[in-house]
Write an enzyme that holds these catalytic residues in place. Structure first.
Site, PDB file in Angstrom:
ATOM      1  N   SER A 266       0.823  -1.208   0.000  1.00 27.03           N
ATOM      2  CA  SER A 266       0.000   0.000   0.000  1.00 27.03           C
ATOM      3  C   SER A 266       0.864   1.269   0.000  1.00 27.03           C
ATOM      4  O   SER A 266       1.733   1.405  -0.845  1.00 27.03           O
ATOM      5  CB  SER A 266      -0.953  -0.062   1.185  1.00 27.03           C
ATOM      6  OG  SER A 266      -2.062   0.743   0.930  1.00 27.03           O
ATOM      7  N   LYS A 270       4.204   1.914  -2.373  1.00 30.00           N
ATOM      8  CA  LYS A 270       4.677   3.085  -3.119  1.00 30.00           C
ATOM      9  C   LYS A 270       6.132   3.324  -2.695  1.00 30.00           C
ATOM     10  O   LYS A 270       7.004   3.642  -3.499  1.00 30.00           O
ATOM     11  CB  LYS A 270       3.831   4.320  -2.784  1.00 30.00           C
ATOM     12  CG  LYS A 270       2.293   4.101  -2.864  1.00 30.00           C
ATOM     13  CD  LYS A 270       1.506   5.361  -2.514  1.00 30.00           C
ATOM     14  CE  LYS A 270       0.131   5.173  -1.883  1.00 30.00           C
ATOM     15  NZ  LYS A 270      -0.879   4.447  -2.570  1.00 30.00           N
ATOM     16  N   TRP A 357     -10.172   0.309  -5.044  1.00 30.88           N
ATOM     17  CA  TRP A 357      -9.645   1.637  -4.715  1.00 30.88           C
ATOM     18  C   TRP A 357      -8.244   1.812  -5.299  1.00 30.88           C
ATOM     19  O   TRP A 357      -7.856   2.893  -5.733  1.00 30.88           O
ATOM     20  CB  TRP A 357      -9.623   1.778  -3.194  1.00 30.88           C
ATOM     21  CG  TRP A 357      -9.152   3.071  -2.622  1.00 30.88           C
ATOM     22  CD1 TRP A 357      -8.091   3.241  -1.777  1.00 30.88           C
ATOM     23  CD2 TRP A 357      -9.725   4.364  -2.786  1.00 30.88           C
ATOM     24  NE1 TRP A 357      -7.977   4.556  -1.416  1.00 30.88           N
ATOM     25  CE2 TRP A 357      -8.967   5.269  -2.024  1.00 30.88           C
ATOM     26  CE3 TRP A 357     -10.810   4.849  -3.520  1.00 30.88           C
ATOM     27  CZ2 TRP A 357      -9.250   6.634  -1.969  1.00 30.88           C
ATOM     28  CZ3 TRP A 357     -11.086   6.206  -3.463  1.00 30.88           C
ATOM     29  CH2 TRP A 357     -10.312   7.084  -2.688  1.00 30.88           C
ATOM     30  N   HIS A 407      -7.673  -5.648   0.133  1.00 35.63           N
ATOM     31  CA  HIS A 407      -6.445  -4.873   0.282  1.00 35.63           C
ATOM     32  C   HIS A 407      -5.684  -5.406   1.509  1.00 35.63           C
ATOM     33  O   HIS A 407      -6.107  -5.175   2.642  1.00 35.63           O
ATOM     34  CB  HIS A 407      -6.843  -3.410   0.499  1.00 35.63           C
ATOM     35  CG  HIS A 407      -5.719  -2.448   0.545  1.00 35.63           C
ATOM     36  ND1 HIS A 407      -4.944  -2.159  -0.549  1.00 35.63           N
ATOM     37  CD2 HIS A 407      -5.231  -1.706   1.565  1.00 35.63           C
ATOM     38  CE1 HIS A 407      -4.039  -1.259  -0.220  1.00 35.63           C
ATOM     39  NE2 HIS A 407      -4.183  -0.970   1.067  1.00 35.63           N
TER      40      HIS A 407
HETATM   41  C1  GTR Z   1      -5.356   4.645   1.792  1.00 31.34           C
HETATM   42  C2  GTR Z   1      -4.764   5.445   0.652  1.00 31.34           C
HETATM   43  C3  GTR Z   1      -4.042   4.517  -0.294  1.00 31.34           C
HETATM   44  C4  GTR Z   1      -3.193   3.484   0.394  1.00 31.34           C
HETATM   45  C5  GTR Z   1      -3.741   3.020   1.737  1.00 31.34           C
HETATM   46  C6  GTR Z   1      -2.758   2.309   2.672  1.00 31.34           C
HETATM   47  O1  GTR Z   1      -6.104   5.398   2.650  1.00 31.34           O
HETATM   48  O2  GTR Z   1      -5.806   6.110   0.017  1.00 31.34           O
HETATM   49  O3  GTR Z   1      -3.314   5.274  -1.225  1.00 31.34           O
HETATM   50  O4  GTR Z   1      -1.890   3.902   0.527  1.00 31.34           O
HETATM   51  O5  GTR Z   1      -4.281   4.051   2.468  1.00 31.34           O
HETATM   52  O6  GTR Z   1      -1.609   2.664   2.791  1.00 31.34           O
HETATM   53  O7  GTR Z   1      -3.219   1.363   3.322  1.00 31.34           O
END
Ligand code: GTR
Length: 427
Positions: A266, A270, A357, A407
Site C-alpha cells: 500500500s 509506493k 480503490w 487490500h
Molecule cells: C489509503 C490510501 C491509499 C493506500 C492506503 C494504505 O487510505 O488512500 O493510497 O496507501 O491508504 O496505505 O493502506
C-alpha cells in the site's frame, strides 16, 4: 490564516476523508477519459532510445529526475556518518529456527533524529549468507513478530482501536497485530532473512509529522519554512530508511547483500517502488497493492485519484504532485515509468480483486507498459497483454498476480514473492 487553522483537522481527517471518498469514487471503466501515456523511449531532446546503453546512460537518469521533480521529491545526497549498533542478538529465536537481531541505525551528525530500530530475522543452519527481504511495517517490530520479548515501539502511531494504540502509542495488546502480513516461519523455512523497521521511526505519518522526523532534522533551517517543489516527501524519507538498512546488511556476514528484495504494501508499496527505483542494491522489487501514487497508472481516473491522494496525504509527495490533480495529462510521467526504473532487475506487482480503490487493472497496465525497457535488455515480462484471471500469477522479469480478496498482504502473496525471489536469485 484559515488554512493554518484547518491544518490540525486535515492531519486527523486525512485517512478518514480518503476512506469516505472510496464510496463515491468512479469504478466504471467506461468513464475513464481516454489518455496517452508519456513515452518511455523518447529522450527530452527528442532522441529515440534504441539500446540498453541509451536507456541506462541517457533516458533512465531523465526519468528518475522526473519522478524527483514531479512525484516524490529529491532525496538529499548527504546525511553524514551512519552508525549501526547491534543492541541485541538472540541466537534461538522462534524456537531455534532463527537468529533475531536488533540494530539501531542513527546519524552521527544528526542527533536530533532518534534513529531507526531494525529487526532482522536470519534463518539458522543455512551454512551460507542468507538472501534477505527488506520492508517497512505499519505497526512496528513488535507488531510484525509474535515473540513477546520484541521491544515495544515507543514512537508516535496513528490512532487505532483495533491495533490497541492508546494516546498514539503502542501497548502490550498491540503485539503481533501485523503478523498475518509477515509469515515469518514461511520466509525463514525458504532460506530467506527478513529485515524490517517501523516507518514512523523516520517520520510520523500525518501532514505535520515531518516536524518530528528525519526530514526536519536534515534541513539546515530545521522546521522553519514550507516545502518547495522538488523537495522530498514522506515516501522519499521512508524509502531512504530502506536504503540505510541495505547499508547495514552489507556489513552483516550472515546476509548475502547481493540478494536483497525490497517489499512494501500500500503506501509502503509506493515506498518500496521508490526505494527500488533509487537504489539498485535491491535486486528484486515488490509492490503489494500499492495503488495510486504507486504502481497504478495515474491517468486512469478510477478508484483513488491524484486529486484525492494529494488532498488526503499531501505529505507523502513533493508539492509539485498536487498540481496534477484533475490535470494528469500535464504530468510528464506515469507509473509505467516507475516500474521501468527497476529494469533490468525483476519486479513483481500484485493486486487484489476487491481492492478496487487501488485500481488493479491500472497496476497491471503499468507493468505491461514498462515492457519496452525490459525489451532493450532482452528480458521477458508478463508474456501476455490481458490482465490474468484471479489467483493465476504471470510473468518472468515483470510479474503480476490478482489475488482473491481484499487490500492486504497474505500468505498467498508471500508464497508468490518467495518463489519469484528464489527463481531470480538462483540465476
Ligand atoms: C489509503 C490510501 C491509499 C493506500 C492506503 C494504505 O487510505 O488512500 O493510497 O496507501 O491508504 O496505505 O493502506
Amino acid at each position: 490564516m484559515r488554512k493554518h487553522l484547518l491544518l490540525p483537522l486535515i492531519m486527523l481527517l486525512g485517512e478518514d476523508w480518503a476512506e469516505a471518498q472510496q464510496k463515491t469514487a468512479n469504478y466504471d471503466e467506461s468513464k475513464i477519459v481516454p489518455y496517452t501515456l508519456p513515452s518511455l523511449l523518447t529522450t527530452e531532446s527528442g532522441g529515440v532510445v534504441k539500446s540498453a546503453v541509451d536507456w541506462t546512460q541517457t533516458r533512465r537518469p531523465e526519468v528518475l529526475a522526473l519522478f524527483e521533480q514531479h512525484v516524490f521529491g529529491k532525496t538529499p545526497s548527504q546525511w553524514g556518518k551512519v552508525n549501526f549498533e547491534v543492541t541485541q542478538t538472540l541466537p534461538k529465536a522462534l524456537n531455534g529456527k532463527a537468529t533475531r537481531k536488533h540494530i539501531r541505525i542513527t546519524l552521527a551528525e544528526v542527533p536530533q533524529w532518534p534513529g531507526m530500530e531494525v529487526m532482522l530475522y536470519i534463518p539458522n543452519g543455512l551454512n551460507q549468507p542468507a538472501p534477505c527481504f527488506v520492508g517497512p511495517s505499519f505497526g512496528g517490530n513488535h507488531a510484525v513478530s509474535t515473540e513477546t520479548d520484541v521491544p515495544l515501539s515507543t514512537r508516535w502511531m496513528r490512532p487505532s482501536k483495533d491495533k490497541h494504540i492508546v494516546d498514539n502509542r503502542a501497548t502490550e495488546a498491540s503485539r503481533g497485530n501485523e503478523s498475518s502480513r509477515w509469515p515469518l516461519e514461511l520466509i525463514l523455512d525458504q532460506g530467506f532473512a527478513l529485515a524490517t523497521y517501523y516507518y514512523g521511526d523516520i517520520e510520523p505519518d500525518h501532514a505535520e509529522g515531518w516536524k518530528d522526523g528525519l526530514r526536519a532534522a536534515l534541513r539546515p533551517d530545521g522546521a522553519q519554512t514550507i516545502w518547495q517543489d522538488g523537495d522530498w516527501g514522506a515516501i522519499g524519507a521512508w524509502a531512504w530508511g530502506l536504503s540505510r538498512i541495505a547499508d547495514y546488511l552489507q556489513t552483516d556476514t550472515a546476509i548475502n547483500a547481493q540478494q536483497l528484495a525490497v517489499i512494501g504494501h500500500s503506501r509502503l508499496g509506493k515506498t518500496s517502488l521508490w526505494a527500488g527505483a533509487q537504489d539498485s542494491r535491491f535486486g528484486v522489487v515488490i509492490s503489494n497493492n500499492s495503488g495510486e501514487g504507486g504502481a497504478a497508472l495515474m491517468r486512469r481516473n478510477i478508484g483513488e485519484t491524484t486529486a484525492i491522494i494529494t488532498k488526503a496525504f499531501p505529505h507523502w509527495f513533493t508539492p509539485t504532485y498536487s498540481r496534477y490533480a484533475n490535470n494528469e495529462a500535464a504530468c510528464p510521467i506515469d507509473k509505467h515509468m516507475l516500474i521501468a526504473l527497476a529494469a533490468p532487475r525483476p519486479i513483481y506487482i500484485a493486486s487484489a480483486v476487491e481492492d478496487t480503490w487501488a485500481d488493479p487493472k491500472g497496476e497491471f497496465l503499468s507493468g505491461l507498459n514498462a515492457q519496452p525497457v525490459y525489451d532493450l535488455f532482452g528480458l521477458k515480462g508478463y508474456n501476455v497483454t490481458e490482465q490474468p484471471p484471479i489467483d493465476a500469477p504471470i510473468g518472468d522479469f515483470i510479474a503480476y498476480h490478482l489475488r482473491t480478496g481484499k487490500h492486504d498482504v497474505t500468505r498467498y502473496d508471500w508464497e508468490q514473492y518467495l518463489k519469484f525471489a528464489q527463481r531470480h536469485f538462483k540465476k
